[in-house]
Design an enzyme around this catalytic site. Structure first.
Site, PDB file in Angstrom:
ATOM      1  N   HIS A 268       0.889  -1.187   0.000  1.00 25.77           N
ATOM      2  CA  HIS A 268       0.000   0.000   0.000  1.00 25.77           C
ATOM      3  C   HIS A 268       0.919   1.228   0.000  1.00 25.77           C
ATOM      4  O   HIS A 268       1.772   1.362  -0.871  1.00 25.77           O
ATOM      5  CB  HIS A 268      -0.909  -0.123   1.224  1.00 25.77           C
ATOM      6  N   HIS A 307      -2.178  -2.114  -9.775  1.00 32.13           N
ATOM      7  CA  HIS A 307      -3.190  -1.535  -8.911  1.00 32.13           C
ATOM      8  C   HIS A 307      -4.429  -2.396  -8.937  1.00 32.13           C
ATOM      9  O   HIS A 307      -4.773  -2.938  -9.992  1.00 32.13           O
ATOM     10  CB  HIS A 307      -3.550  -0.112  -9.372  1.00 32.13           C
ATOM     11  N   ASP A 363       2.782   5.616  -6.567  1.00 33.64           N
ATOM     12  CA  ASP A 363       4.010   5.510  -5.777  1.00 33.64           C
ATOM     13  C   ASP A 363       5.272   5.399  -6.620  1.00 33.64           C
ATOM     14  O   ASP A 363       6.371   5.469  -6.093  1.00 33.64           O
ATOM     15  CB  ASP A 363       3.928   4.289  -4.848  1.00 33.64           C
TER      16      ASP A 363
HETATM   17  N1  CMC Z   1       5.098  -6.712 -10.259  1.00 38.48           N
HETATM   18  C1  CMC Z   1       5.019  -7.926 -10.848  1.00 38.48           C
HETATM   19  N2  CMC Z   1       3.895  -8.637 -10.933  1.00 38.48           N
HETATM   20  C2  CMC Z   1       2.782  -8.110 -10.385  1.00 38.48           C
HETATM   21  C3  CMC Z   1       2.780  -6.848  -9.764  1.00 38.48           C
HETATM   22  C4  CMC Z   1       4.000  -6.139  -9.715  1.00 38.48           C
HETATM   23  N3  CMC Z   1       4.068  -4.944  -9.131  1.00 38.48           N
HETATM   24  N4  CMC Z   1       1.547  -6.569  -9.315  1.00 38.48           N
HETATM   25  C5  CMC Z   1       0.794  -7.628  -9.645  1.00 38.48           C
HETATM   26  N5  CMC Z   1       1.544  -8.551 -10.298  1.00 38.48           N
HETATM   27  C6  CMC Z   1       1.063  -9.803 -10.879  1.00 38.48           C
HETATM   28  C7  CMC Z   1       0.694 -10.797  -9.803  1.00 38.48           C
HETATM   29  O1  CMC Z   1       1.795 -11.609  -9.443  1.00 38.48           O
HETATM   30  C8  CMC Z   1      -0.389 -11.566 -10.495  1.00 38.48           C
HETATM   31  O2  CMC Z   1       0.220 -12.448 -11.431  1.00 38.48           O
HETATM   32  P1  CMC Z   1      -0.415 -13.907 -11.715  1.00 38.48           P
HETATM   33  O3  CMC Z   1      -1.752 -13.638 -12.306  1.00 38.48           O
HETATM   34  O4  CMC Z   1       0.545 -14.563 -12.645  1.00 38.48           O
HETATM   35  O5  CMC Z   1      -0.512 -14.580 -10.373  1.00 38.48           O
HETATM   36  C9  CMC Z   1      -1.130 -10.515 -11.313  1.00 38.48           C
HETATM   37  O6  CMC Z   1      -0.146  -9.505 -11.578  1.00 38.48           O
HETATM   38  C10 CMC Z   1      -2.326  -9.897 -10.589  1.00 38.48           C
HETATM   39  O7  CMC Z   1      -1.869  -9.353  -9.377  1.00 38.48           O
HETATM   40  P2  CMC Z   1      -2.657  -9.379  -8.005  1.00 38.48           P
HETATM   41  O8  CMC Z   1      -1.662  -9.568  -6.912  1.00 38.48           O
HETATM   42  O9  CMC Z   1      -3.801 -10.339  -8.085  1.00 38.48           O
HETATM   43  O10 CMC Z   1      -3.242  -7.920  -7.989  1.00 38.48           O
HETATM   44  P3  CMC Z   1      -3.892  -7.208  -6.728  1.00 38.48           P
HETATM   45  O11 CMC Z   1      -4.989  -6.364  -7.242  1.00 38.48           O
HETATM   46  O12 CMC Z   1      -4.226  -8.185  -5.673  1.00 38.48           O
HETATM   47  O13 CMC Z   1      -2.690  -6.311  -6.158  1.00 38.48           O
HETATM   48  C11 CMC Z   1      -1.200  -4.538  -5.823  1.00 38.48           C
HETATM   49  C12 CMC Z   1      -2.554  -4.974  -6.405  1.00 38.48           C
HETATM   50  C13 CMC Z   1      -1.088  -3.036  -5.913  1.00 38.48           C
HETATM   51  C14 CMC Z   1      -1.143  -4.945  -4.335  1.00 38.48           C
HETATM   52  C15 CMC Z   1      -0.069  -5.236  -6.610  1.00 38.48           C
HETATM   53  O14 CMC Z   1      -0.129  -4.842  -7.963  1.00 38.48           O
HETATM   54  C16 CMC Z   1       1.291  -4.948  -6.022  1.00 38.48           C
HETATM   55  O15 CMC Z   1       1.718  -5.633  -5.095  1.00 38.48           O
HETATM   56  N6  CMC Z   1       2.038  -3.918  -6.565  1.00 38.48           N
HETATM   57  C17 CMC Z   1       3.341  -3.552  -6.021  1.00 38.48           C
HETATM   58  C18 CMC Z   1       3.159  -2.729  -4.763  1.00 38.48           C
HETATM   59  C19 CMC Z   1       2.649  -1.337  -5.075  1.00 38.48           C
HETATM   60  O16 CMC Z   1       3.160  -0.641  -5.945  1.00 38.48           O
HETATM   61  N7  CMC Z   1       1.658  -0.904  -4.282  1.00 38.48           N
HETATM   62  C20 CMC Z   1       1.096   0.451  -4.383  1.00 38.48           C
HETATM   63  C21 CMC Z   1      -0.304   0.446  -4.879  1.00 38.48           C
HETATM   64  S1  CMC Z   1      -0.888   2.068  -5.380  1.00 38.48           S
HETATM   65  C22 CMC Z   1      -0.903   3.072  -3.987  1.00 38.48           C
HETATM   66  C23 CMC Z   1      -1.697   2.564  -2.850  1.00 38.48           C
HETATM   67  O17 CMC Z   1      -2.855   2.189  -2.983  1.00 38.48           O
HETATM   68  O18 CMC Z   1      -1.148   2.554  -1.773  1.00 38.48           O
END
Ligand code: CMC
Length: 437
Positions: A268, A307, A363
């Site tokens: 987050h 996201h 971010d």
């Molecule tokens: N790098 C590489 N792969 C990723 C990333 C990433 N940053 N984010 C998601 N994926 C992959 C994930 O492994 C999954 O792959 P697969 O389908 O093969 O298993 C697919 O994309 C879908 O991801 P998810 O984890 O189901 O997506 P989510 O909606 O649960 O998570 C997130 C969203 C923001 C937590 C995630 O994208 C993440 O961890 N990003 C990196 C951390 C980040 O930048 N966070 C800030 C978010 S924006 C500001 C805020 O809200 O605070």
């Protein structure tokens, strides 16, 4: 069958159930009507991580993740970032309309006169180790405000709520600045009422021996714009915590501290700090492809990418990139920008990221700006928490005024043991358990 009804056939009983649509959704409680017989509990929806569950009705922030749209109270984020100050936007988020001149003047006066901390709060901060993470100090100190304002527990009193809202918005920059000064061992700097919200924050961070702090206007404006962009983001993880804790009628200080704790995680708000660490780890432009391949092979994530809601682009990231250029005109270009741009270029061309709709989020670039302005990475999430306090409070207020809301209490699907016979100590055998994992 009416068009505004979802008809469900339960194959177990061959019965049909009509569930009226409510604003495009169905009410989860209507599922409970679907039963095999009178003793059946009824159907529940199972939604770990709330992928498809609306927990409230809200009139504060609108996001269309597919089209990359973000609006506060109907106003596009681009217009607000260009034309408003942060406190103007705070008023909009909290009270629903843009303030007129008199409203704004009174509001600025109110917030400015709530920036001082009680002297005991300074002593409280002094108890922290200087190398404590600023976000940990921030969370604890916001919670500690609860000890000073016991009347804040009266959350059903609108006048008391209003007072605590002003206090919190006034005090969070002071707490944030003090965590920074504490970590450097510098004396705390008192607020200066002649300065605006962002300038005063900079004053409390960076004033040394000069009698009056002069913030660079372009940097103060950039910080104000960053505050606007971070002020609210509908039902994200920390806002959900604010609402959940607030639903038990806990006071706004401890509720805000809980929300800030949720924000601190690297998935987050903690992502901005993690981005800088990642860019440091990559080290140079020519190592970007190798790093991306490493991520694709399942080693970690590209921080600042992806996201839950935005599947096109994050509109805040675009404004941040524009703001970065204004900041670099003053500070000089942060060399990490080249690594970040190369990372963005390579990732956006790569099938892995295209297929999963992973784009830079808010971010990704904010940390690069903050670093150019002189913040150390450990402060980045605190910088997120200051403006998000406004969003948390707007959502908290909306929650308390919503007659449909009750204490948040999700259901579960129990997958543990059925009833077991108690085993006395002498008959227990050692087995690998969760405790030894
Ligand atoms: N790098 C590489 N792969 C990723 C990333 C990433 N940053 N984010 C998601 N994926 C992959 C994930 O492994 C999954 O792959 P697969 O389908 O093969 O298993 C697919 O994309 C879908 O991801 P998810 O984890 O189901 O997506 P989510 O909606 O649960 O998570 C997130 C969203 C923001 C937590 C995630 O994208 C993440 O961890 N990003 C990196 C951390 C980040 O930048 N966070 C800030 C978010 S924006 C500001 C805020 O809200 O605070």
């Amino acid at each position: 069958m009416g068009e505004d009804v979802l008809r469900v056939l339960d194959e177990r009983t061959k019965s049909t159930f009509d569930m009226p649509f409510f604003k495009g959704a169905i009410r989860a409680m209507d599922l409970r009507k679907i039963k095999t017989d009178g003793t059946d509990f009824g159907v529940m929806s199972y939604d770990p991580a709330f992928l498809n569950t609306a927990s409230c009705q809200s009139a504060i922030t609108f996001i269309d993740g597919d089209r990359g749209i973000l609006r506060y109270r109907g106003y596009p984020i681009e217009d607000l970032a260009e034309n408003c100050t942060f406190l103007e936007v705070a008023w909009l988020l909290l009270f629903g309309e843009l303030p007129n001149e008199a409203d704004l003047a009174n509001w600025v006066h109110e917030i400015t006169h709530h920036t001082m901390l009680h002297e005991t709060t300074k002593k409280f901060l002094e108890g922290f180790s200087p190398d404590a993470h600023p976000m940990a100090m921030f969370i604890s100190t916001v919670a500690a405000l609860s000890t000073l304002y016991p009347e804040a527990r009266n959350v059903r009193d609108a006048a008391s709520r209003r007072l605590q809202i002003g206090r919190l918005i006034g005090k969070v920059p002071t707490i944030a600045a003090y965590t920074y000064r504490h970590s450097l061992g510098y004396p705390y700097v008192y607020p200066d009422n002649d300065l605006n919200y962002a300038e005063n924050f900079m004053n409390m961070l960076w004033r040394m021996v000069e009698p009056k702090y002069q913030a660079h206007p372009a940097l103060a404006r950039a910080l104000d714009v960053l505050f606007i962009l971070h002020a609210d983001h509908e039902q994200n993880c920390s806002t959900n915590v604010m609402r959940s804790v607030g639903s038990s009628e806990a006071d706004p200080y401890v509720s805000t501290a809980a929300a800030a704790a949720a924000l601190s995680g690297p998935l987050h708000g903690g992502a901005n700090e993690a981005v800088l660490k990642m860019l440091d780890e990559i080290g140079s432009k020519d190592r970007v492809r190798e790093y991306v391949d490493h991520v694709k092979a399942g080693h970690g994530k590209l921080m600042g990418f992806g996201h839950r809601v935005y599947k096109n682009y994050d509109p805040r990231a675009r404004i941040i990139k524009w703001t970065a250029d204004r900041v670099f005109e003053v500070t000089g270009r942060n060399p990490k920008l080249d690594i970040a741009l190369e990372l963005e270029r390579i990732a956006l061309e790569d099938e892995y990221f295209i297929q999963r709709k992973l784009y830079p989020n808010v971010d990704f670039y904010s940390g690069i700006i903050y670093q150019a302005m002189g913040f150390k990475p450990e402060m980045f999430t605190v910088l997120f928490a200051i403006p998000r306090t406004v969003g948390w409070l707007a959502q908290w207020q909306e929650l308390l005024e919503d007659p449909e809301q009750k204490i948040a209490r999700p259901r579960q699907i129990y997958v543990g043991h059925d009833e077991r016979r108690f085993v006395p100590m002498e008959k227990r055998v050692a087995k690998p358990s969760a405790a030894s994992r």
